[in-house]
Design a protein around this motif. Structure first.
Motif, PDB file in Angstrom:
ATOM      1  N   ARG A 184      -3.222  15.183  -7.494  1.00 57.17           N
ATOM      2  CA  ARG A 184      -3.496  13.884  -7.803  1.00 57.17           C
ATOM      3  C   ARG A 184      -2.389  12.811  -8.112  1.00 57.17           C
ATOM      4  O   ARG A 184      -2.467  11.726  -7.432  1.00 57.17           O
ATOM      5  N   VAL A 185      -1.310  13.246  -8.811  1.00 62.99           N
ATOM      6  CA  VAL A 185      -0.202  12.179  -8.670  1.00 62.99           C
ATOM      7  C   VAL A 185       0.411  12.128  -7.437  1.00 62.99           C
ATOM      8  O   VAL A 185       0.985  10.924  -7.203  1.00 62.99           O
ATOM      9  N   MET A 186       0.733  13.253  -6.744  1.00 63.67           N
ATOM     10  CA  MET A 186       1.196  13.042  -5.308  1.00 63.67           C
ATOM     11  C   MET A 186       0.253  11.994  -4.648  1.00 63.67           C
ATOM     12  O   MET A 186       0.666  11.048  -3.758  1.00 63.67           O
ATOM     13  N   CYS A 187      -0.952  11.970  -4.578  1.00 64.86           N
ATOM     14  CA  CYS A 187      -1.643  11.109  -3.754  1.00 64.86           C
ATOM     15  C   CYS A 187      -1.658   9.601  -4.449  1.00 64.86           C
ATOM     16  O   CYS A 187      -1.663   8.825  -3.655  1.00 64.86           O
ATOM     17  N   ILE A 188      -1.575   9.460  -5.515  1.00 65.32           N
ATOM     18  CA  ILE A 188      -1.541   8.206  -6.159  1.00 65.32           C
ATOM     19  C   ILE A 188      -0.051   7.732  -5.714  1.00 65.32           C
ATOM     20  O   ILE A 188       0.244   6.570  -5.284  1.00 65.32           O
ATOM     21  N   ARG A 189       1.092   8.326  -5.723  1.00 63.71           N
ATOM     22  CA  ARG A 189       2.446   7.782  -5.023  1.00 63.71           C
ATOM     23  C   ARG A 189       2.187   7.613  -3.707  1.00 63.71           C
ATOM     24  O   ARG A 189       2.962   6.599  -3.124  1.00 63.71           O
ATOM     25  N   ILE A 190       1.485   8.288  -2.876  1.00 62.71           N
ATOM     26  CA  ILE A 190       1.172   8.195  -1.457  1.00 62.71           C
ATOM     27  C   ILE A 190       0.531   6.630  -1.337  1.00 62.71           C
ATOM     28  O   ILE A 190       0.875   6.035  -0.489  1.00 62.71           O
ATOM     29  N   ALA A 191      -0.704   6.590  -2.165  1.00 65.22           N
ATOM     30  CA  ALA A 191      -1.221   5.536  -1.962  1.00 65.22           C
ATOM     31  C   ALA A 191      -0.311   4.161  -2.510  1.00 65.22           C
ATOM     32  O   ALA A 191      -0.467   3.048  -1.834  1.00 65.22           O
ATOM     33  N   ARG A 192       0.599   4.326  -3.392  1.00 64.15           N
ATOM     34  CA  ARG A 192       1.465   3.222  -3.785  1.00 64.15           C
ATOM     35  C   ARG A 192       2.225   2.738  -2.659  1.00 64.15           C
ATOM     36  O   ARG A 192       2.638   1.594  -2.386  1.00 64.15           O
ATOM     37  N   VAL A 193       2.691   3.863  -1.765  1.00 62.96           N
ATOM     38  CA  VAL A 193       3.323   3.435  -0.545  1.00 62.96           C
ATOM     39  C   VAL A 193       2.920   2.760   0.316  1.00 62.96           C
ATOM     40  O   VAL A 193       3.329   1.806   0.748  1.00 62.96           O
ATOM     41  N   ILE A 194       1.494   2.939   0.663  1.00 62.57           N
ATOM     42  CA  ILE A 194       0.910   2.008   1.301  1.00 62.57           C
ATOM     43  C   ILE A 194       0.370   0.577   0.714  1.00 62.57           C
ATOM     44  O   ILE A 194       0.580  -0.414   1.221  1.00 62.57           O
ATOM     45  N   ALA A 195       0.144   0.763  -0.542  1.00 63.86           N
ATOM     46  CA  ALA A 195      -0.291  -0.585  -1.005  1.00 63.86           C
ATOM     47  C   ALA A 195       0.782  -1.608  -0.990  1.00 63.86           C
ATOM     48  O   ALA A 195       0.751  -2.766  -1.079  1.00 63.86           O
ATOM     49  N   ARG A 196       2.244  -1.248  -1.261  1.00 63.21           N
ATOM     50  CA  ARG A 196       3.248  -2.016  -1.200  1.00 63.21           C
ATOM     51  C   ARG A 196       3.888  -2.272  -0.135  1.00 63.21           C
ATOM     52  O   ARG A 196       4.927  -3.185   0.370  1.00 63.21           O
ATOM     53  N   ASP A 197       3.379  -1.480   1.107  1.00 61.07           N
ATOM     54  CA  ASP A 197       3.873  -1.932   2.539  1.00 61.07           C
ATOM     55  C   ASP A 197       2.856  -2.640   3.374  1.00 61.07           C
ATOM     56  O   ASP A 197       1.813  -2.097   3.615  1.00 61.07           O
ATOM     57  N   GLU A 198       3.176  -3.900   3.522  1.00 61.63           N
ATOM     58  CA  GLU A 198       2.145  -4.707   4.315  1.00 61.63           C
ATOM     59  C   GLU A 198       1.992  -4.372   5.496  1.00 61.63           C
ATOM     60  O   GLU A 198       0.498  -4.189   5.897  1.00 61.63           O
ATOM     61  N   LYS A 199       2.665  -3.586   6.359  1.00 60.87           N
ATOM     62  CA  LYS A 199       2.151  -3.215   7.707  1.00 60.87           C
ATOM     63  C   LYS A 199       1.309  -2.076   7.304  1.00 60.87           C
ATOM     64  O   LYS A 199       0.277  -1.973   8.293  1.00 60.87           O
ATOM     65  N   LEU A 200       1.637  -1.057   6.604  1.00 60.92           N
ATOM     66  CA  LEU A 200       0.784   0.121   6.418  1.00 60.92           C
ATOM     67  C   LEU A 200      -0.541  -0.229   6.074  1.00 60.92           C
ATOM     68  O   LEU A 200      -1.783   0.269   6.444  1.00 60.92           O
ATOM     69  N   LEU A 201      -0.659  -1.142   4.994  1.00 60.04           N
ATOM     70  CA  LEU A 201      -1.972  -1.629   4.371  1.00 60.04           C
ATOM     71  C   LEU A 201      -2.583  -2.341   5.180  1.00 60.04           C
ATOM     72  O   LEU A 201      -4.262  -2.348   5.311  1.00 60.04           O
ATOM     73  N   ASN A 202      -2.211  -3.334   6.190  1.00 61.28           N
ATOM     74  CA  ASN A 202      -2.981  -4.034   7.252  1.00 61.28           C
ATOM     75  C   ASN A 202      -3.430  -2.951   8.085  1.00 61.28           C
ATOM     76  O   ASN A 202      -4.515  -3.215   8.810  1.00 61.28           O
ATOM     77  N   LYS A 203      -2.777  -1.955   8.617  1.00 64.55           N
ATOM     78  CA  LYS A 203      -3.130  -0.874   9.512  1.00 64.55           C
ATOM     79  C   LYS A 203      -4.491  -0.217   8.907  1.00 64.55           C
ATOM     80  O   LYS A 203      -5.480  -0.196   9.475  1.00 64.55           O
ATOM     81  N   MET A 204      -4.208   0.289   7.723  1.00 63.57           N
ATOM     82  CA  MET A 204      -5.444   0.761   6.928  1.00 63.57           C
ATOM     83  C   MET A 204      -6.693  -0.039   7.100  1.00 63.57           C
ATOM     84  O   MET A 204      -7.893   0.454   7.356  1.00 63.57           O
ATOM     85  N   GLU A 205      -6.621  -1.244   6.600  1.00 61.56           N
ATOM     86  CA  GLU A 205      -7.683  -2.150   6.367  1.00 61.56           C
ATOM     87  C   GLU A 205      -8.145  -2.442   7.815  1.00 61.56           C
ATOM     88  O   GLU A 205      -9.270  -2.884   8.052  1.00 61.56           O
ATOM     89  N   LYS A 206      -7.551  -2.634   8.963  1.00 65.57           N
ATOM     90  CA  LYS A 206      -7.805  -3.072   9.985  1.00 65.57           C
ATOM     91  C   LYS A 206      -8.700  -1.690  10.909  1.00 65.57           C
ATOM     92  O   LYS A 206      -9.637  -2.077  11.363  1.00 65.57           O
ATOM     93  N   THR A 207      -8.061  -0.493  10.649  1.00 65.31           N
ATOM     94  CA  THR A 207      -8.526   0.527  11.399  1.00 65.31           C
ATOM     95  C   THR A 207      -9.753   1.293  10.409  1.00 65.31           C
ATOM     96  O   THR A 207     -10.363   2.055  10.872  1.00 65.31           O
ATOM     97  N   LYS A 208      -9.893   0.801   9.126  1.00 57.35           N
ATOM     98  CA  LYS A 208     -10.469   1.666   8.066  1.00 57.35           C
ATOM     99  C   LYS A 208     -10.273   3.152   8.171  1.00 57.35           C
ATOM    100  O   LYS A 208     -11.243   4.062   7.882  1.00 57.35           O
ATOM    101  N   THR A 209      -9.186   3.477   8.419  1.00 54.84           N
ATOM    102  CA  THR A 209      -8.763   4.741   8.210  1.00 54.84           C
ATOM    103  C   THR A 209      -7.383   4.985   7.602  1.00 54.84           C
ATOM    104  O   THR A 209      -6.578   3.830   7.711  1.00 54.84           O
ATOM    105  N   LEU A 210      -6.962   6.109   7.313  1.00 52.23           N
ATOM    106  CA  LEU A 210      -5.647   6.458   6.807  1.00 52.23           C
ATOM    107  C   LEU A 210      -4.397   6.377   8.097  1.00 52.23           C
ATOM    108  O   LEU A 210      -4.790   6.959   8.833  1.00 52.23           O
ATOM    109  N   PRO A 211      -3.513   5.437   7.936  1.00 49.20           N
ATOM    110  CA  PRO A 211      -2.421   5.394   9.030  1.00 49.20           C
ATOM    111  C   PRO A 211      -1.451   6.730   8.884  1.00 49.20           C
ATOM    112  O   PRO A 211      -0.424   6.529   8.644  1.00 49.20           O
ATOM    113  N   ILE A 212      -2.250   7.847   9.372  1.00 51.87           N
ATOM    114  CA  ILE A 212      -1.197   8.987   9.106  1.00 51.87           C
ATOM    115  C   ILE A 212       0.079   9.005  10.146  1.00 51.87           C
ATOM    116  O   ILE A 212       0.995   9.304   9.447  1.00 51.87           O
TER     117      ILE A 212
END
Length: 254
Positions: free
Chosen positions: A176-204
């Protein structure tokens, strides 16, 4: 139950109306202000009840005291150029102040809303049980309800349900902690976050370029990580408490 206009407001409403009363109060008529607040105590009681869903005991209610202070604040801050309905405005001020009070209470008590509560094997409808049960009294009643409804709506946009979270949430704390840290990477990266919000899926594909983790790990925990990102990028403070508490003491690395 209808709300009757007090004699003071009714008599003056025949002339300048409530706004006329407020103008006179703002010009320094403190006696009129005190009378206005006193006459509209029933309105404050009703607004507090609407905000908390609880019966208001005037003599022993912190929420009622906060409601009166908020009503006084609304009188002082009401802007005729921005608002036309004083009572609609004042009810919103009362609601916000009660939510602030509930939040401080929750922080003091250090209570956290756990994802595991989404599990309820004895109920066919989690939302019905949650939104109508006395369980919410253990938390900040108003704030939690609003957070849950906002969270549900945001998850729906990604095709994720509460029950999905129950089945996909990692069982071990380190995961769970690992997933939280992965999520923080996305939340703090504008490009990754925009990609996720646009495609509605995880930008693997993009994630694999910036973090050292197996692709299978991302695919397996996709819904959980997305849910965490939704919480981190929204004002869902109750569930952010879950994230913070889970993260404490974790030893997983990304």
């Amino acid at each position: 139950m209808g709300f009757k206009i007090p004699f003071l407001a009714r008599s003056q409403a025949e002339g300048d109306g409530v706004n006329g009363i407020l103008v006179e109060i703002k010009s320094g008529n403190t006696q009129l202000k005190e009378k206005f607040i006193s006459d509209y105590k029933p309105f404050v009681i009703k607004a507090v009840f609407n905000a908390t869903g609880k019966r208001v005991e005037v003599e022993n209610s912190e929420e009622y005291s906060i409601g009166l202070l908020a009503f006084n604040e609304a009188i002082d801050s009401f802007d005729f150029s921005k608002n036309k309905n004083f009572f609609g405005f004042s009810e919103q001020v009362i609601k916000r102040r009660i939510i602030d009070y509930s939040r401080k209470n929750r922080e003091t008590q250090n209570k956290v809303f756990p994802f595991t509560y989404f599990s309820d094997e004895q109920s066919n409808d989690f939302e019905e049980r949650y939104l109508t049960s006395d369980f919410t009294n253990e938390f900040s009643n108003i704030e939690v309800k609003e957070d849950i409804l906002i969270f549900k709506d945001k998850l729906r946009q990604y095709g994720i349900s509460f029950r999905d979270l129950l089945t996909c949430a990692p069982k071990h704390k380190d995961s769970r902690v690992m997933c939280i840290r992965i999520a923080r990477v996305i939340a703090r990266d504008e490009k990754l976050l925009n990609k996720m919000e646009k495609t509605k899926t995880l930008p693997i594909q993009e994630l694999l370029k910036v973090i050292n983790v197996y692709r299978g790990t991302l695919e397996k925990n996709r819904k959980f990580i997305i849910a965490l990102c939704v919480i981190m990028t929204s004002s869902l403070e109750v569930m952010n408490g879950y994230i913070s508490q889970t993260e404490e003491g974790g030893d997983a690395n990304v």
